[in-house]
Design a protein around this motif. Structure first.
Motif, short mmCIF file in Angstrom:
data_model
loop_
_atom_site.label_atom_id
_atom_site.label_comp_id
_atom_site.label_asym_id
_atom_site.label_seq_id
_atom_site.Cartn_x
_atom_site.Cartn_y
_atom_site.Cartn_z
N ARG A 171 -4.56 4.92 0.33
CA ARG A 171 -4.39 4.30 1.64
C ARG A 171 -3.94 2.86 1.53
NH1 ARG A 171 -8.62 5.53 6.29
NH2 ARG A 171 -6.98 4.32 7.30
N LEU A 174 -0.17 2.71 1.48
CA LEU A 174 0.58 3.26 2.61
C LEU A 174 1.00 2.16 3.57
CD1 LEU A 174 -1.63 6.38 3.47
CD2 LEU A 174 0.47 6.32 2.12
N ASP A 179 -0.74 4.70 7.31
CA ASP A 179 -2.17 4.56 7.00
C ASP A 179 -3.02 4.90 8.22
OD1 ASP A 179 -4.54 3.45 5.44
OD2 ASP A 179 -4.51 2.12 7.19
#
Length: 338
Positions: A171, A174, A179
Motif C-alpha cells: 500500500r 500505491l 491506495d
C-alpha cells in the motif's frame, strides 16, 4: 514527464501483476487451496495479534496455525463420525420425506406437479452417494490430499507471519487513488470473511446446541444427528433450519402425530430457527453491517454453483469486490493525501 510519472507509479505494479499471473498459472492446481488459506488467515489474524504480544511474531503465527489445524481436525472427525453412524438412518429419512411429496400430490395439491417422489429419492440418494464418493476420493488420494493440506497450513503460517507487513509495504507503493480503493476493498473483504467464517459458523454451532434439547424433549431417537443436520442447514442461506421444521412437521401430520407437528412449528421454528437468525446473528455482527445479507446469499449460491465447495467463500467475496469498486467509481470520492 507524464511518461516517467506513469512508469514510476504503475510500471512496477504492472510487472508485479504479470509475475503474480504467471505464478497463478503455474500453481493453478493448488490455487484454490492457497487462496482459501489466505482468506482463513484474515479471520485468524486477531488471534495472532494477541499471541504476538507474548510470544513474538514467529511463535504467534505458529501457535495460531496449530490452533486452526486442531480445530479443523476435530470438526472433521466430528462430522465424519456423525455421518458414518447415521448414513442408513439418513437414507431412510430421505425416503420418508420423498413419500411426503407423494402424499401431498395424492391429496390433490397440484402446485408442485413437476416434483415426483421417486425423482426426489433418486436425486438425494445420488447426491449422498456422490458426496461420499468425493470425500472418499479426497481421503484415499493420500499424496494429493496431504500435499493440499500441507500447502494450506504452510501458506496460512506464512500469511499470518508476513501478511500484514507485505500488505502495508504494498500500500505504501500505491498511488493515492489506488491506495484508497485497495483500502476500501480490504475493509469490505474483512467484513465479508468475518460474516462467512465467524458469524455463520458460530450461529450454526449455537443452533446445533439449541436443537439438542429440543429434539430430545420432542422424543426423537437420534437427537445428536437431527441437531447436527439442523446446524448444517443453518449454513444454507434463506432456507435454514426452518426447512427441517417444516419437513418434520409434514412427516408428523402424515403419521398422525398432530401434537408433535404443532410443537415443531410453534416451538421449533421460533426457538431453533428464528431466534439464532433474529437475535444471535445481529449481535455477533455488531458493527460489521456493511455487507448486505442478500449479497451473501447470492454470492454463496452462485459461488457454490460455479466453483463448488470453495464458492461458499469466494462467491460472496468476489461479489463484495464488484460492489465496492462500483461504489468507489460512482461516489467518486477523493482520497486524503498521504
Amino acid at each position: 514527464m507524464c511518461r516517467d510519472h506513469f512508469l514510476r507509479g504503475y510500471g512496477d505494479l504492472l510487472l508485479a501483476a504479470a509475475i503474480f499471473i504467471v505464478a497463478a498459472v503455474v500453481f493453478r492446481p493448488l490455487l484454490d487451496v492457497i487462496a482459501l488459506s489466505m482468506t482463513f488467515a484474515v479471520v485468524a489474524m486477531p488471534l495472532k495479534r494477541r499471541l504476538n504480544r507474548r510470544f513474538g511474531p514467529p511463535l504467534a503465527a505458529m501457535a495460531t496455525t496449530i490452533t486452526a489445524f486442531a480445530l479443523l481436525l476435530i470438526l472433521g472427525l466430528f462430522v465424519a463420525g456423525i455421518l458414518y453412524q447415521n448414513i442408513d438412518y439418513f437414507r431412510d429419512t430421505v425416503a420418508r420425506l420423498a413419500s411426503v411429496f407423494g402424499e401431498i400430490q395424492a391429496g390433490g395439491f397440484e402446485f408442485l406437479p413437476f416434483i415426483q417422489p421417486e425423482t426426489i429419492w433418486r436425486g438425494l440418494d445420488a447426491g449422498l452417494a456422490g458426496g461420499l464418493e468425493y470425500l472418499a476420493a479426497q481421503v484415499f488420494a493420500v499424496p494429493g490430499f496431504f500435499l493440499r493440506a500441507a500447502t494450506f497450513f504452510l501458506v496460512l503460517y506464512l500469511a499470518l507471519l508476513f501478511g500484514e507487513r507485505v500488505y502495508a509495504e504494498i500500500r505504501q507503493r500505491l498511488p493515492d487513488r489506488l491506495d484508497y480503493a485497495v483500502g476500501e476493498i480490504s475493509a469490505r473483504s474483512v467484513d465479508t470473511l468475518y460474516a462467512i467464517y465467524i458469524v455463520e459458523v458460530i450461529v450454526a454451532v449455537i443452533t446445533f446446541f439449541i436443537a439438542i434439547p429440543f429434539f430430545y424433549f420432542m422424543g426423537y431417537d437420534r437427537t445428536l444427528f437431527f441437531a447436527f443436520i439442523t446446524g448444517v442447514f443453518q449454513l444454507v442461506p434463506i432456507i435454514g433450519p426452518s426447512f427441517i421444521m417444516v419437513l418434520f412437521s409434514l412427516l408428523a401430520v402424515l403419521e398422525g402425530d398432530i401434537i408433535r407437528a404443532v410443537l415443531l412449528i410453534a416451538v421449533g421454528y421460533p426457538v431453533v430457527a428464528a431466534f439464532p437468525d433474529a437475535y444471535i446473528r445481529p449481535v455477533l455482527m455488531g458493527g460489521h453491517t456493511g455487507i448486505s445479507p442478500v449479497i451473501l446469499w447470492i454470492g454463496i449460491f452462485g459461488g457454490l454453483y460455479v466453483m463448488g465447495i470453495f464458492g461458499f467463500v469466494f462467491g460472496p467475496l468476489i461479489l463484495t469486490w464488484v460492489i465496492t469498486v462500483y461504489r468507489i467509481l460512482i461516489e467518486g470520492r477523493e482520497p486524503v493525501g498521504r
